[in-house]
Design an enzyme around this catalytic site. Structure first.
Site, mmCIF file in Angstrom:
data_model
loop_
_atom_site.group_PDB
_atom_site.id
_atom_site.type_symbol
_atom_site.label_atom_id
_atom_site.label_comp_id
_atom_site.label_asym_id
_atom_site.label_seq_id
_atom_site.Cartn_x
_atom_site.Cartn_y
_atom_site.Cartn_z
ATOM 1 N N ASN A 90 -54.494 89.439 66.466
ATOM 2 C CA ASN A 90 -54.973 89.598 65.085
ATOM 3 C C ASN A 90 -56.445 89.229 64.959
ATOM 4 O O ASN A 90 -57.211 89.913 64.270
ATOM 5 C CB ASN A 90 -54.139 88.723 64.142
ATOM 6 C CG ASN A 90 -52.787 89.334 63.812
ATOM 7 O OD1 ASN A 90 -52.641 90.547 63.764
ATOM 8 N ND2 ASN A 90 -51.791 88.489 63.596
ATOM 9 N N HIS A 95 -55.678 92.576 61.576
ATOM 10 C CA HIS A 95 -54.267 92.505 61.198
ATOM 11 C C HIS A 95 -53.605 93.879 61.116
ATOM 12 O O HIS A 95 -52.391 93.991 61.332
ATOM 13 C CB HIS A 95 -54.119 91.765 59.866
ATOM 14 C CG HIS A 95 -54.385 90.300 59.975
ATOM 15 N ND1 HIS A 95 -53.410 89.396 60.328
ATOM 16 C CD2 HIS A 95 -55.517 89.581 59.806
ATOM 17 C CE1 HIS A 95 -53.928 88.177 60.354
ATOM 18 N NE2 HIS A 95 -55.202 88.271 60.041
ATOM 19 N N GLU A 125 -44.060 86.754 64.319
ATOM 20 C CA GLU A 125 -44.049 87.554 65.536
ATOM 21 C C GLU A 125 -42.826 87.265 66.396
ATOM 22 O O GLU A 125 -42.825 87.522 67.602
ATOM 23 C CB GLU A 125 -45.324 87.325 66.349
ATOM 24 C CG GLU A 125 -45.518 85.913 66.867
ATOM 25 C CD GLU A 125 -46.309 85.027 65.915
ATOM 26 O OE1 GLU A 125 -46.920 84.058 66.384
ATOM 27 O OE2 GLU A 125 -46.318 85.309 64.700
#
Length: 214
Positions: A90, A95, A125
Site C-alpha cells: 500500500n 491503496h 489482509e
C-alpha cells in the site's frame, strides 16, 4: 409485454436486488400479490446472501465465517492466511493497487478448493480457508498449493517490481471450528517468524514449518 419485460428493457439494467424489488412493486400495484411475493422473497434472498459476502473481494466475510464454524464437525481444518508485508504494498504502490492485490489473492485462494471448503476474508489482509472432511496430509497439500499459487503469480503484470507472498497457519485435529481458528492464528505467527512465504502446522505435537521449494 410482461412486467419483467417492461423492467428489463433499458440501456443500463439495475442490479438484481433493485430489479426484484421494482418488479414486486409493479405486480403489487396490479393486485398480483402472488408474483409480488415471489419477487420480494427473491430480493430478500439476494440481500441475505450479500450480507455474507465481502464487498471488495466477493469472498465470504467474517460474519459468514463466525456463523459456519460452530456448525462444522470437529475434524475440520482451518488455515489462516496473511499477506506478507502488505503495508509496504500500500505504501509503495497505493491503496487502489493494494485493493486489486487483495482481490487477486482471494481468487487464487479459492482456486482448487475441495468440495464443501470455502474462503472467507477474516479482516484486513487476512483470509481463512475452511476445509471440512479432509485429512491432515490433504489439508497441508491444499494450504501449500495456495501458497505456491500466490508466490508464482505474475504480479509484475499489475505493476513492475511487485511481488506478493502469503504466510499460512494450518490447524487440523480435534476441536471445534472456533478453537481451530485460534490454533491457526498461533501457527500463522510461527510461519511469519520462520521467514514468511511458509505454511506452519502441528505434526505429532511439534510445530513443523514447510518451506517453499523455489
Amino acid at each position: 409485454m410482461s412486467a419483467d419485460d417492461e423492467l428489463g428493457t433499458g440501456e443500463a439494467a439495475p442490479d438484481l436486488l433493485t430489479l426484484h424489488e421494482s418488479i414486486a412493486d409493479l405486480f403489487a400495484t396490479r393486485g398480483d400479490w402472488r408474483r409480488a411475493y415471489r419477487h420480494l422473497r427473491s430480493a430478500l434472498d439476494i440481500a441475505r446472501a450479500g450480507s455474507l459476502r465481502d464487498p471488495l473481494t466477493s469472498s465470504y466475510n467474517r460474519r459468514y465465517l463466525d456463523q459456519r464454524l460452530p456448525e462444522l464437525p470437529a475434524a475440520v481444518a482451518v488455515a489462516l492466511v496473511d499477506l506478507d508485508r502488505f503495508k509496504s504494498v500500500n505504501d509503495t504502490y497505493g491503496h487502489l493497487l493494494g485493493d486489486r492485490v487483495l482481490c487477486r489473492v482471494a481468487d487464487l485462494l479459492q482456486e482448487g478448493l475441495p468440495a464443501d471448503a470455502f474462503c472467507a476474508r477474516y479482516g484486513g489482509e487476512e483470509f481463512a480457508l475452511v476445509l471440512p472432511g479432509i485429512d491432515h496430509r490433504g489439508a497441508v497439500r491444499v494450504a501449500d498449493a495456495a501458497r505456491r499459487r500466490v508466490a508464482r503469480h505474475p504480479w509484475s503484470e499489475l505493476r513492475p517490481g511487485l511481488r506478493v507472498t502469503i504466510s499460512v497457519g494450518l490447524a487440523h485435529g480435534t476441536g471445534s471450528g472456533p478453537r481451530q481458528l485460534h490454533r491457526a492464528d498461533n501457527l500463522l505467527y510461527a510461519a511469519k517468524r520462520a521467514g514468511r512465504n511458509k505454511v506452519a502446522f502441528h505434526d505429532r505435537e511439534t510445530a513443523q514449518v514447510i518451506t517453499h521449494s523455489e
